[in-house]
Design a protein around this motif. Structure first.
Motif, PDB file in Angstrom:
ATOM      1  N   ILE A 123       6.668   2.732  -0.258  1.00  0.00           N
ATOM      2  CA  ILE A 123       5.541   1.891   0.160  1.00  0.00           C
ATOM      3  C   ILE A 123       5.482   0.631  -0.701  1.00  0.00           C
ATOM      4  O   ILE A 123       5.352  -0.487  -0.179  1.00  0.00           O
ATOM      5  CB  ILE A 123       4.221   2.672   0.068  1.00  0.00           C
ATOM      6  N   LEU A 124       5.621   0.790  -2.001  1.00  0.00           N
ATOM      7  CA  LEU A 124       5.516  -0.357  -2.903  1.00  0.00           C
ATOM      8  C   LEU A 124       6.669  -1.337  -2.714  1.00  0.00           C
ATOM      9  O   LEU A 124       6.491  -2.543  -2.881  1.00  0.00           O
ATOM     10  CB  LEU A 124       5.453   0.126  -4.360  1.00  0.00           C
ATOM     11  N   ARG A 125       7.837  -0.823  -2.343  1.00  0.00           N
ATOM     12  CA  ARG A 125       9.011  -1.687  -2.167  1.00  0.00           C
ATOM     13  C   ARG A 125       9.182  -2.156  -0.722  1.00  0.00           C
ATOM     14  O   ARG A 125      10.185  -2.783  -0.397  1.00  0.00           O
ATOM     15  CB  ARG A 125      10.276  -0.938  -2.615  1.00  0.00           C
ATOM     16  N   ARG A 126       8.195  -1.796   0.136  1.00  0.00           N
ATOM     17  CA  ARG A 126       8.236  -2.227   1.530  1.00  0.00           C
ATOM     18  C   ARG A 126       9.439  -1.632   2.263  1.00  0.00           C
ATOM     19  O   ARG A 126      10.074  -2.279   3.101  1.00  0.00           O
ATOM     20  CB  ARG A 126       8.244  -3.754   1.613  1.00  0.00           C
ATOM     21  N   HIS A 156      -3.583   0.368   2.265  1.00  0.00           N
ATOM     22  CA  HIS A 156      -4.004  -0.816   1.508  1.00  0.00           C
ATOM     23  C   HIS A 156      -3.095  -0.996   0.277  1.00  0.00           C
ATOM     24  O   HIS A 156      -3.498  -0.728  -0.857  1.00  0.00           O
ATOM     25  CB  HIS A 156      -5.463  -0.677   1.072  1.00  0.00           C
ATOM     26  N   PRO A 157      -1.872  -1.447   0.480  1.00  0.00           N
ATOM     27  CA  PRO A 157      -0.903  -1.482  -0.623  1.00  0.00           C
ATOM     28  C   PRO A 157      -0.907  -2.760  -1.456  1.00  0.00           C
ATOM     29  O   PRO A 157      -0.165  -2.841  -2.439  1.00  0.00           O
ATOM     30  CB  PRO A 157       0.430  -1.372   0.133  1.00  0.00           C
ATOM     31  N   GLU A 158      -1.706  -3.746  -1.134  1.00  0.00           N
ATOM     32  CA  GLU A 158      -1.540  -5.084  -1.691  1.00  0.00           C
ATOM     33  C   GLU A 158      -1.647  -5.119  -3.210  1.00  0.00           C
ATOM     34  O   GLU A 158      -0.784  -5.674  -3.905  1.00  0.00           O
ATOM     35  CB  GLU A 158      -2.555  -6.052  -1.068  1.00  0.00           C
ATOM     36  N   ASP A 159      -2.724  -4.568  -3.768  1.00  0.00           N
ATOM     37  CA  ASP A 159      -2.918  -4.614  -5.220  1.00  0.00           C
ATOM     38  C   ASP A 159      -1.851  -3.810  -5.948  1.00  0.00           C
ATOM     39  O   ASP A 159      -1.330  -4.241  -6.983  1.00  0.00           O
ATOM     40  CB  ASP A 159      -4.305  -4.093  -5.595  1.00  0.00           C
ATOM     41  N   ALA A 160      -1.512  -2.638  -5.407  1.00  0.00           N
ATOM     42  CA  ALA A 160      -0.492  -1.801  -6.041  1.00  0.00           C
ATOM     43  C   ALA A 160       0.874  -2.478  -5.979  1.00  0.00           C
ATOM     44  O   ALA A 160       1.669  -2.382  -6.922  1.00  0.00           O
ATOM     45  CB  ALA A 160      -0.441  -0.426  -5.385  1.00  0.00           C
ATOM     46  N   ARG A 161       1.173  -3.148  -4.882  1.00  0.00           N
ATOM     47  CA  ARG A 161       2.445  -3.871  -4.780  1.00  0.00           C
ATOM     48  C   ARG A 161       2.524  -4.997  -5.797  1.00  0.00           C
ATOM     49  O   ARG A 161       3.580  -5.240  -6.392  1.00  0.00           O
ATOM     50  CB  ARG A 161       2.618  -4.411  -3.363  1.00  0.00           C
ATOM     51  N   ALA A 162       1.424  -5.689  -6.002  1.00  0.00           N
ATOM     52  CA  ALA A 162       1.407  -6.747  -7.011  1.00  0.00           C
ATOM     53  C   ALA A 162       1.658  -6.171  -8.396  1.00  0.00           C
ATOM     54  O   ALA A 162       2.390  -6.765  -9.214  1.00  0.00           O
ATOM     55  CB  ALA A 162       0.068  -7.483  -6.958  1.00  0.00           C
ATOM     56  N   ASP A 163       1.067  -5.025  -8.672  1.00  0.00           N
ATOM     57  CA  ASP A 163       1.277  -4.340  -9.949  1.00  0.00           C
ATOM     58  C   ASP A 163       2.746  -3.939 -10.107  1.00  0.00           C
ATOM     59  O   ASP A 163       3.363  -4.166 -11.149  1.00  0.00           O
ATOM     60  CB  ASP A 163       0.368  -3.112 -10.005  1.00  0.00           C
ATOM     61  N   TYR A 164       3.302  -3.360  -9.043  1.00  0.00           N
ATOM     62  CA  TYR A 164       4.714  -2.967  -9.061  1.00  0.00           C
ATOM     63  C   TYR A 164       5.630  -4.181  -9.239  1.00  0.00           C
ATOM     64  O   TYR A 164       6.547  -4.163 -10.069  1.00  0.00           O
ATOM     65  CB  TYR A 164       5.069  -2.235  -7.772  1.00  0.00           C
ATOM     66  N   ASP A 165       5.392  -5.228  -8.473  1.00  0.00           N
ATOM     67  CA  ASP A 165       6.231  -6.427  -8.544  1.00  0.00           C
ATOM     68  C   ASP A 165       6.215  -7.034  -9.941  1.00  0.00           C
ATOM     69  O   ASP A 165       7.254  -7.500 -10.451  1.00  0.00           O
ATOM     70  CB  ASP A 165       5.769  -7.458  -7.525  1.00  0.00           C
ATOM     71  N   GLU A 166       5.065  -7.018 -10.585  1.00  0.00           N
ATOM     72  CA  GLU A 166       4.982  -7.532 -11.956  1.00  0.00           C
ATOM     73  C   GLU A 166       5.774  -6.643 -12.906  1.00  0.00           C
ATOM     74  O   GLU A 166       6.445  -7.140 -13.829  1.00  0.00           O
ATOM     75  CB  GLU A 166       3.519  -7.613 -12.397  1.00  0.00           C
ATOM     76  N   GLY A 167       5.719  -5.328 -12.673  1.00  0.00           N
ATOM     77  CA  GLY A 167       6.509  -4.419 -13.501  1.00  0.00           C
ATOM     78  C   GLY A 167       7.997  -4.680 -13.374  1.00  0.00           C
ATOM     79  O   GLY A 167       8.736  -4.672 -14.365  1.00  0.00           O
TER      80      GLY A 167
END
Length: 208
Positions: A123-126, A156-167
């Motif tokens: 989910i986080l990596r689309r 609602h993945p938006e905030d978690a994806r931003a967190d993952y992308d920053e990681g």
């Protein structure tokens, strides 16, 4: 043609498709594979498939995948009826591997208890993999935050994806993923790949 399968009901399909080599992937394996509800253990899956192939397609080669990281695992796979093994996590954790150094260092410090299979990082990596497939990796802080709320994450993945992308961008593997299976508990160093192959082979020959 090489085909990877996770259940017996897939074996006839790939034989009929003309597979020369079939990889029997147990749920212990890292990365994408069948989820815990549908997946099989390498230890029971390999001999069952070996028996089926011996009776129905004896010229088809069988490789074991999932949990094979040293000579003991290769010797076990051969004893169970496989012709060889597909080694993932152990070769992922080598000097030549293109995996990030931070991910490999995290893997060396992780036991076999430290991985999990879920949809979180897909989910986080689309990554839109179909059911019943999901993804095994190190169960880091971000994974733990969402593993019991996967439907919520998918909605609602938006905030978690931003967190993952920053990681990922910062090399923070408490948030970015490290793709390994349960065999990570047998990984204690990062040697050259050739050394790993030599060690696995020599130990297996010694055992058998």
């Amino acid at each position: 043609l090489i085909c990877q399968v996770q259940r017996m009901d897939q074996v006839k399909q790939v034989v009929e498709a003309g597979a020369h080599i079939i990889v029997a992937q147990g749920a212990e394996a890292g990365g994408h594979g069948m989820n815990s509800l549908n997946g099989r253990s390498t230890f029971t899956f390999v001999p069952e498939m070996a028996d089926w192939l011996a009776a129905n397609s004896p010229d088809t080669l069988l490789l074991a995948a999932g949990g094979v990281a040293d000579g003991r695992g290769l010797a076990a796979a051969l004893t169970l009826g496989a012709d060889g093994a597909l080694v993932g996590s152990r070769l992922w954790a080598t000097q030549e591997s293109l995996a990030p150094h931070g991910a490999k260092d995290q893997a060396v410090a992780t036991s076999g208890d430290g991985t999990a299979r879920s949809r979180v990082f897909d989910i986080l990596r689309r990554k839109d993999w179909p059911q019943p497939y999901d993804f095994r990796c190190i169960r880091n802080s971000l994974h733990r935050k969402w593993e019991s709320r996967q439907d919520e994450l998918a909605a609602h993945p938006e905030d978690a994806r931003a967190d993952y992308d920053e990681g990922v961008a910062t090399g923070d593997f408490t948030r970015a993923h490290a793709t390994v299976g349960e065999a990570v508990g047998l990984v204690h160093d990062l040697p050259p790949a050739a050394q790993v192959i030599e060690s696995i082979t020599s130990k297996a020959l010694e055992i058998i």
